[in-house]
Design an enzyme around this catalytic site. Structure first.
Site, PDB file in Angstrom:
ATOM      1  N   ARG A  58       0.503  -1.062   0.168  1.00  0.00           N
ATOM      2  CA  ARG A  58       0.042  -0.207  -0.309  1.00  0.00           C
ATOM      3  C   ARG A  58       0.386   1.515   0.003  1.00  0.00           C
ATOM      4  O   ARG A  58       0.431   2.142  -0.734  1.00  0.00           O
ATOM      5  CB  ARG A  58      -0.922   0.137   1.196  1.00  0.00           C
ATOM      6  CG  ARG A  58      -1.584  -0.453   1.216  1.00  0.00           C
ATOM      7  CD  ARG A  58      -2.458  -0.939   2.842  1.00  0.00           C
ATOM      8  NE  ARG A  58      -1.685  -2.004   3.372  1.00  0.00           N
ATOM      9  CZ  ARG A  58      -1.877  -2.401   2.758  1.00  0.00           C
ATOM     10  NH1 ARG A  58      -2.704  -3.672   1.963  1.00  0.00           N
ATOM     11  NH2 ARG A  58      -1.307  -4.171   2.915  1.00  0.00           N
ATOM     12  N   THR A  59       1.585   1.793   1.341  1.00  0.00           N
ATOM     13  CA  THR A  59       2.309   2.444   1.297  1.00  0.00           C
ATOM     14  C   THR A  59       2.939   3.569   0.172  1.00  0.00           C
ATOM     15  O   THR A  59       2.995   4.441  -0.908  1.00  0.00           O
ATOM     16  CB  THR A  59       3.279   2.548   2.376  1.00  0.00           C
ATOM     17  OG1 THR A  59       2.310   1.835   3.569  1.00  0.00           O
ATOM     18  CG2 THR A  59       3.791   3.890   2.714  1.00  0.00           C
ATOM     19  N   LYS A  88      27.101  -2.409  -2.187  1.00  0.00           N
ATOM     20  CA  LYS A  88      28.269  -1.737  -2.410  1.00  0.00           C
ATOM     21  C   LYS A  88      29.156  -1.365  -1.202  1.00  0.00           C
ATOM     22  O   LYS A  88      30.063  -1.452  -1.176  1.00  0.00           O
ATOM     23  CB  LYS A  88      28.449  -1.382  -3.772  1.00  0.00           C
ATOM     24  CG  LYS A  88      28.011  -1.895  -4.664  1.00  0.00           C
ATOM     25  CD  LYS A  88      28.176  -1.543  -6.251  1.00  0.00           C
ATOM     26  CE  LYS A  88      27.687  -1.416  -7.315  1.00  0.00           C
ATOM     27  NZ  LYS A  88      27.510  -0.621  -8.108  1.00  0.00           N
ATOM     28  N   ARG A 109      11.667   4.240   3.735  1.00  0.00           N
ATOM     29  CA  ARG A 109      10.885   2.822   4.357  1.00  0.00           C
ATOM     30  C   ARG A 109      12.108   2.413   4.586  1.00  0.00           C
ATOM     31  O   ARG A 109      13.156   1.707   3.742  1.00  0.00           O
ATOM     32  CB  ARG A 109       9.685   2.389   3.801  1.00  0.00           C
ATOM     33  CG  ARG A 109       9.976   1.399   4.718  1.00  0.00           C
ATOM     34  CD  ARG A 109       8.519   0.333   4.634  1.00  0.00           C
ATOM     35  NE  ARG A 109       7.084   0.876   4.682  1.00  0.00           N
ATOM     36  CZ  ARG A 109       6.154   0.356   5.155  1.00  0.00           C
ATOM     37  NH1 ARG A 109       5.837  -1.158   4.520  1.00  0.00           N
ATOM     38  NH2 ARG A 109       4.693   0.842   5.328  1.00  0.00           N
ATOM     39  N   HIS A 137       5.833   5.987  12.053  1.00  0.00           N
ATOM     40  CA  HIS A 137       4.911   5.954  10.324  1.00  0.00           C
ATOM     41  C   HIS A 137       4.160   6.874   9.895  1.00  0.00           C
ATOM     42  O   HIS A 137       2.797   6.737  10.367  1.00  0.00           O
ATOM     43  CB  HIS A 137       4.336   4.526  10.368  1.00  0.00           C
ATOM     44  CG  HIS A 137       3.624   4.348   8.998  1.00  0.00           C
ATOM     45  ND1 HIS A 137       4.226   5.046   7.774  1.00  0.00           N
ATOM     46  CD2 HIS A 137       3.490   2.885   8.203  1.00  0.00           C
ATOM     47  CE1 HIS A 137       3.404   4.334   7.159  1.00  0.00           C
ATOM     48  NE2 HIS A 137       3.174   3.164   6.984  1.00  0.00           N
TER      49      HIS A 137
END
Ligand code: NCD
Length: 309
Positions: A58-59, A88, A109, A137
């Protein structure tokens, strides 16, 4: 008045009452125009980068849909942990230096609390926290408050229950912080070992928010105007047997919700796993699928505020 222009949105604590209400009213306004052309070119020529180091359905799509609906463009990496230069050995700071030369705004995120803030230090454009570990959040919390306001017509005066993994759910942390700007009663329901972090409880006390704790949802359900639920956060447990023991602590099924108020609402950020039985999906009090649409307008509002104040 909160100034949104060009700022990073890293934590829910940045939002005061006016800030929350401004997001809500901007989102309401955009909702009216969602289907029309009027707002369709607001982000023309702008680029959103979505950088996800943790799974999301969703987000990420919600941010991207919001940007596209406003006429902007998107560059995206949904698997940063495995397919970016982080592999890396590039630092988050350096990655931010790079991405912010491509993009005008970044949604990110990460599985570690504080990592989005660390990244933002290297970024020359606004960074929006789309979830940092068990931390915060903020955009989910804002869409949850938007949903509450839309459904109940107010936030002040409500009795709001948070039921589940109060320790690890960043969504509950964001909701608690944002709701602390309003005159609410909070009912915090969890197993003892998954109770709300002390820093959040301390904050609630310091601003005079009434809260109570309980381990049983059936004891309190009849008093709740809003029932906020979220899954037990499996990925945050170091001891998987502990998760297995607790995963079915709360299950909202027909029997349990028969004890809820007729005018209550039930919210959940999704994904739902054990905690919501699909047999209640058709109950008009369940708003978790509506929340997804609310998430798009709230993120449209945040993008608008980030660029135009
Ligand atoms: C939440 C999250 O990622 O914290 N999901 C979401 O953003 N809609 C809730 C969860 O994963 O349980």
């Amino acid at each position: 008045m909160m100034n949104f222009r060009s700022i990073h949105i890293l934590e829910s604590a940045q939002f005061d009452r006016d800030g929350v209400m401004e997001v809500i009213s901007t989102a309401r306004d955009l909702e009216k125009h969602l289907k029309g052309d009027e707002q369709g070119s607001l982000m023309k020529g702008k680029i959103l980068a979505t950088l996800f180091f943790e799974p999301s359905t969703r987000t990420r799509f919600s941010f991207e849909t919001a940007m596209i609906r406003l006429g902007g463009n998107v560059i995206s990496n949904s698997d940063m942990q495995h397919s970016s230069s982080i592999v890396k050995g590039e630092t988050l700071f350096d990655t931010a230096k790079i991405i912010s030369q491509f993009a005008d705004v970044i949604a990110m995120r990460h599985p570690r609390k504080g990592a989005v803030k660390e990244f933002s230090l290297g970024s020359s454009c606004p960074v929006i926290n789309a979830g940092d570990g068990a931390g915060d959040h903020p955009t989910q919390g804002l869409l949850d408050l938007y949903t509450i306001f839309k459904e109940k017509g107010r936030i002040d005066g409500l009795t709001i229950g948070m039921v589940g993994d109060l320790k690890y759910s960043r969504v509950f942390h964001s909701q608690a912080r944002l709701l602390s700007n309003f005159k609410v009663n909070l009912v915090l329901v969890s197993p003892k070992s998954l109770s709300m972090p002390e820093d959040i409880l301390g904050h609630l006390k310091s601003v005079g928010i009434q809260y109570e704790t309980n381990e049983s949802v059936s004891d309190v359900i009849s008093r709740l105007d809003v029932i906020s639920t979220n899954r037990i956060q499996e990925e945050r447990f170091s001891d998987k047997s502990e998760f297995e023991r607790l995963r079915r602590s709360f299950i909202f099924d027909k029997k349990l919700v028969s004890g809820a108020r007729k005018d209550a609402i039930i919210i959940n950020p999704l994904p739902r796993v054990d905690e919501i039985n699909p047999e209640i999906d058709e109950d008009p009090r369940c708003k978790y699928f509506e929340q997804v649409g609310n998430g798009v307008v709230v993120r449209m509002a945040l993008l608008k505020l980030a660029f135009f104040g």
